[in-house]
Design an enzyme around this catalytic site. Structure first.
Site, PDB file in Angstrom:
ATOM      1  N   CYS B 411     -64.356   6.984 -40.402  1.00  0.00           N
ATOM      2  CA  CYS B 411     -63.185   6.818 -41.242  1.00  0.00           C
ATOM      3  C   CYS B 411     -63.133   7.767 -42.428  1.00  0.00           C
ATOM      4  O   CYS B 411     -62.120   8.403 -42.680  1.00  0.00           O
ATOM      5  CB  CYS B 411     -63.081   5.378 -41.703  1.00  0.00           C
ATOM      6  SG  CYS B 411     -64.540   4.793 -42.557  1.00  0.00           S
ATOM      7  N   HIS B 455     -64.150   0.599 -45.026  1.00  0.00           N
ATOM      8  CA  HIS B 455     -63.237   1.521 -44.359  1.00  0.00           C
ATOM      9  C   HIS B 455     -62.667   2.468 -45.411  1.00  0.00           C
ATOM     10  O   HIS B 455     -62.736   2.204 -46.613  1.00  0.00           O
ATOM     11  CB  HIS B 455     -62.116   0.702 -43.692  1.00  0.00           C
ATOM     12  CG  HIS B 455     -61.276   1.491 -42.746  1.00  0.00           C
ATOM     13  ND1 HIS B 455     -61.811   2.379 -41.836  1.00  0.00           N
ATOM     14  CD2 HIS B 455     -59.933   1.526 -42.544  1.00  0.00           C
ATOM     15  CE1 HIS B 455     -60.837   2.925 -41.132  1.00  0.00           C
ATOM     16  NE2 HIS B 455     -59.681   2.415 -41.548  1.00  0.00           N
ATOM     17  N   ASP B 471     -53.446   5.660 -41.673  1.00  0.00           N
ATOM     18  CA  ASP B 471     -54.852   5.481 -41.315  1.00  0.00           C
ATOM     19  C   ASP B 471     -55.199   6.460 -40.210  1.00  0.00           C
ATOM     20  O   ASP B 471     -54.948   6.197 -39.043  1.00  0.00           O
ATOM     21  CB  ASP B 471     -55.107   4.036 -40.873  1.00  0.00           C
ATOM     22  CG  ASP B 471     -56.594   3.741 -40.760  1.00  0.00           C
ATOM     23  OD1 ASP B 471     -57.389   4.706 -40.784  1.00  0.00           O
ATOM     24  OD2 ASP B 471     -56.956   2.560 -40.660  1.00  0.00           O
TER      25      ASP B 471
END
Lengths: 311, 657
Positions: B411, B455, B471
């Site tokens: 991430c 995250h 994202d």
């Protein structure tokens, strides 16, 4: 039946105790307890090794009171008929005639009762409780007084049928004679033959006096504080963790009548806590069931008596 | 005190066992020499009990002096080790050592009782170090055993060991109501006891205010609890569960930082649809950020809003905190200040040349921000980009290296690369770190978010829509977002074994949920019962604004009422009023007691008189006479003898010989 005054009762009982003490040396406390049981109208369980004087005690009591005496040797093949009696066909009459068994007597020595089978035991114990036997539809009363002295050897012997608790309850007291003290044993060893001594005994108490003594027990005064004490003790047995169960009300009644007889023996018209303490171990010892086999009933009872305060 | 019987071996075993059990959890916290000393002391005493070694006592002066020497030495060791600071650690060390020394000196029942009582205290000291459920259960067990040891010493020999154990269990169980009353009513201290630092301030894990490549991967494998969330009523769907943590604006090319907070008000949020109200129970992490569901629509007393509407605590989170806030998942943040716009476009000069060139080429093709975002996400979705928690090392420029060489990461690589691309292409963007997802615990209806759920994602500013969450990880590994990080850690790690066996996995999951649920309730209702909760609870009981003194009075009152009732019952029932004879006899006993002849409670009057007659023949006549008169009146109901009794007692004046 008229009751005797406490002082007279004491004197009469003391004469008997002294006389028995001639034959059975150094066992005054056991003799006193035995006589207490007899006067209180209960039966006695003598638990001891062979040869310490159980038979002598029974015989001496029978002779000194002028009572009839029978001995029943219990074995594993003893049948109820051997205890109660049996009907035999009479050829002359052409009918059955009942032959009384050894139970028809005033003092019965049931030797080694735990060697008899439960069947024979219960026949005897029922006779003890009811003071009568039923044979072939007829009810035959047993003589009065009827006093059973049963003996048993300590339980860890082979081939015995230990008495169940319900049967043990029929005995007013359980008494141990124990080995004689050193001096007493010396006297026994030096003295004359016991059998010879016994045969020379003559009655010191008439049957009438014995019945008067038994009637006097009920007149001994029981006070409220004394009953408090008895109830505290009984209540405590019901909560002690070392016991499987506590004392029954019947045990309480037994303690009371034994203590009354004991008071009479000591010339008192009322019971004091000391009377209770004197008879308590013998009266309740065989009625308590211990949780742990390692303890002895005697030590538990002694601890109990030390624990409960006297009111 | 009279000379008491010495302690039996069984009692010694009991007391040494319970003390050792109470000391055991402290052992790793003490300097190594102290537990060893303790074992040596206990061993010495036990060997002494079996006659193998001599024990220090009056008869053995040399050993006694040796023990004194050892005591002084251990005290010196404690002083040296803790630098003379008498705090929690030194106090516990001292107590442990003293108890060990006491073991050597165990002789009388009194020593036994003192040691057992000190053991209770030692048990309590363990809570200075840990308040977790296993600790509490263990210490409860030790408490029961200590009580059993006391019961053992106070019951007649016929009572078996297990019976004492049961008695102890019963006694401890019977004390539970009192414990609950004390727990609820005892005045709470704001903050920890005596400044004792709590466990949780040590070994803190969690997100930090900066992000250096590689950091979140370490969190990704940690199973520790980050926080728990209890929704009030409806809960949002899993794909909306973005828990906002530190928002990172500044970068030096490798490390991302939050940067300074603006002094102005944060931009307002326009919320649509459901507002979710929820309580967050955050574990201590030593930072200031407080996680909250995107986007916050309310604020809380525990913190204030930062420049990107993240919640920031007023002080470092060194103890677990709990706060209730409100969020909406359908929202717009339209405003952007010139300073924010500048910060959201800044790139370190000279960094990421290849990335900038790529972004420039996109921009010249089509400068529309929407198209640029799609292009970047399409790039990530292409084949060479893979999601892995174990990326290869990045040498040189990390963003260039990631985009053009390794193309494998997780991430934070994707979020950082994406933000750099956007900024290079002229779209304001920032990195948002936090947590995504969470495990729903159906037993107690809450979400559990672990450190492994950490995250990082991006937010870009698009002209009419405001700040929009993008994202990039979802583009390369959609299941990371939809299934949670578990699907990756399990594939990589040891849990793969369980993955094959669905049943085992389900069992493991539900056990874990059950355990976590218990922990949650424990920390919520037991550890988290603080001043505010107490006030709230007492107010609901109708007791408002109580001072600690008033609380103490309530506590004393609540505890004394049952005691008084009990005392009255005990006093009322037996002890009947004394009769005149009883009074006279009591006076008689009193006079005898004065000369040292005490009647035992179990002694009857005649027995007592005989005992005195045996040892004091001079008193025999009188005592026997009085005893017989008393027995006559008391047990024989002969009132006539009362006068004689009273007279005899009046004349009775025993003298000490």
């Amino acid at each position: 039946m008229t009751a005797l005054s406490p002082a007279t009762a004491r004197d009469q009982m003391q004469r008997l105790i002294d006389a028995v003490g001639q034959v059975l040396v150094g066992k005054t406390h056991a003799i006193e307890l035995a006589l207490t049981g007899l006067v209180a109208g209960g039966h006695l369980l003598l638990e001891d090794l062979p040869g310490v004087g159980k038979t002598t005690l029974a015989l001496a009591l029978a002779r000194l009171l002028g009572l009839s005496y029978q001995r029943l040797q219990c074995t594993s093949d003893l049948l109820p008929a051997d205890v109660i009696g049996v009907s035999v066909y009479d050829r002359r009459d052409g009918s059955f005639r009942f032959h009384q068994g050894p139970v028809f007597t005033q003092i019965l020595l049931a030797d080694e009762i735990n060697r008899a089978t439960p069947r024979a035991q219960s026949a005897l114990l029922e006779a003890m409780e009811e003071r009568q036997v039923s044979v072939e539809g007829r009810t035959l009363a047993l003589p009065s007084p009827f006093f059973v002295l049963a003996t048993q050897n300590p339980l860890e012997q082979v081939g015995t049928y230990p008495l169940p608790e319900s049967q043990l309850d029929r005995f007013l007291m359980r008494v141990s004679l124990g080995y004689p003290a050193r001096a007493a044993e010396r006297e026994l060893l030096r003295g004359r033959d016991r059998r010879e001594l016994l045969s020379e005994l003559t009655p010191v108490l008439s049957l009438e006096v014995l019945q008067q003594l038994q009637a006097s027990v009920a007149t001994v005064h029981v006070s409220e504080p004394w009953l408090d004490y008895l109830q505290h003790l009984i209540a405590r047995t019901r909560e002690l963790p070392t016991l499987v169960h506590g004392l029954s009300p019947r045990a309480g009644l037994a303690v009371q009548s034994a203590a009354r007889a004991w008071a009479l023996l000591h010339g008192r018209g009322h019971v004091v806590p000391e009377d209770l303490k004197a008879v308590f171990p013998a009266v309740v010892g065989h009625r308590l069931r211990l949780r742990n086999d390692a303890d002895s009933a005697a030590s538990v009872v002694a601890a109990l008596l030390r624990e409960v305060p006297v009111p | 005190m009279t000379a008491a019987a010495p302690l039996g071996r069984a009692q010694l075993w009991w007391v040494i066992a319970v003390v050792s059990l109470a000391v055991a959890p402290h052992a790793p916290r003490l300097p190594l020499a102290l537990p060893l000393c303790f074992v040596a002391f206990a061993g010495w005493r036990m060997l002494g009990a079996y006659g193998r070694v001599a024990l220090p006592d009056a008869a053995n002066r040399a050993l006694w002096w040796l023990l004194q020497g050892v005591a002084v030495l251990t005290f010196a060791l404690i002083y040296d080790h803790y630098q003379g600071q008498l705090g929690r650690d030194a106090g516990v060390a001292l107590l442990t050592t003293l108890l060990g020394l006491k073991l050597v000196e165990l002789r009388t029942p009194r020593d036994f009782y003192v040691t057992c009582l000190l053991t209770y205290f030692l048990v309590a000291t363990n809570f200075f170090f840990s308040q977790a459920i296993p600790t509490a259960l263990y210490l409860l067990g030790v408490t029961v055993l200590t009580t059993a040891a006391l019961a053992r010493a106070n019951t007649p020999p016929g009572v078996s060991g297990p019976a004492c154990g049961w008695l102890a269990v019963r006694m401890v169980a019977e004390s539970v109501p009192l414990m609950i009353v004390c727990f609820v009513i005892f005045p709470r201290l704001p903050g920890p006891l005596w400044g004792v630092p709590t466990d949780s301030s040590q070994a803190i894990t969690g997100l930090s205010d900066e992000m250096t490549i590689g950091r979140i991967a370490r969190l990704g494998t940690s199973d520790e609890v980050a926080f728990r969330v209890d929704f009030d009523g409806v809960r949002p769907r899993a794909r909306y569960l973005y828990w906002r943590g530190p928002v990172l604006w500044q970068t030096d090319g490798r490390t991302w930082r939050a940067g300074p907070q603006a002094l102005s008000e944060p931009p307002p949020v326009i919320a649509r649809g459901t507002r979710y109200r929820y309580e967050v129970s955050l574990e201590a992490h030593g930072q200031r950020w407080l996680p909250a569901l995107d986007a916050l629509t309310s604020t809380s007393a525990v913190g204030s809003l930062g420049r990107a509407r993240e919640l920031i605590s007023t002080q470092l989170v060194k103890r677990p905190v709990r706060y209730t806030v409100e969020s909406a998942v359908d929202y717009s943040i339209l405003e952007i200040s010139p300073a924010d716009r500048a910060a959201a476009l800044a790139l370190p000069p000279g960094a990421h040349p290849k990335t900038r060139a790529l972004a420039q080429s996109w921009r010249t093709r089509d400068p529309a921000p929407g198209v640029l975002i799609d292009t970047a996400l399409a790039l990530f979705a292409q084949d060479p980009f893979t999601y892995t928690l174990l990326p290869p090392l990045l040498k040189g420029d990390p963003i260039d290296g990631f985009l053009f060489a390794t193309r494998a990461g997780f991430c934070e690589h994707f979020a950082a690369a994406f933000v750099v691309l956007m900024r290079a292409a002229g779209v304001p963007a920032r990195v948002v770190t936090g947590y995504q997802g969470g495990e729903y615990n159906s037993l107690s209806d809450y979400f559990l978010v672990r450190q492994s759920d950490a995250h990082a994602w991006a937010e870009v500013y698009l002209a009419p829509r405001g700040w929009v969450r993008v994202d990039p990880t979802a583009a390369v590994a959609p299941e990371r977002v939809s299934l949670g990080i578990g699907s990756f850690t399990e594939r990589d790690g040891a849990l793969r074994l369980l993955d094959d066996k669905g049943m085992a996995m389900a069992l493991w999951r539900s056990t874990r949920q059950l355990w976590d649920s218990a922990n949650y309730q424990w920390s919520r209702w037991v550890l988290g019962y603080d001043v505010e909760r107490q006030r709230g609870l007492l107010e609901s009981l109708g007791l408002q604004d109580l001072s600690p003194a008033a609380l103490a009075a309530w506590l004393g009152g609540l505890m004394s009422v049952p005691l008084v009732v009990l005392a009255l019952l005990v006093l009322r029932s037996p002890a009947p009023r004394k009769t005149p004879a009883g009074r006279a006899y009591a006076r008689f006993c009193q006079r005898l007691a004065r000369v040292g002849l005490v009647r035992a409670p179990h002694e009857g009057p005649l027995e007592f008189a005989e005992r005195i007659a045996l040892t004091h023949p001079d008193l025999a006549l009188q005592t026997r006479h009085i005893a017989q008169l008393y027995a006559l009146v008391h047990y024989g109901d002969r009132g006539a003898a009362l006068h004689g009794l009273v007279q005899a007692v009046r004349d009775f004046r025993p003298r000490r010989r």
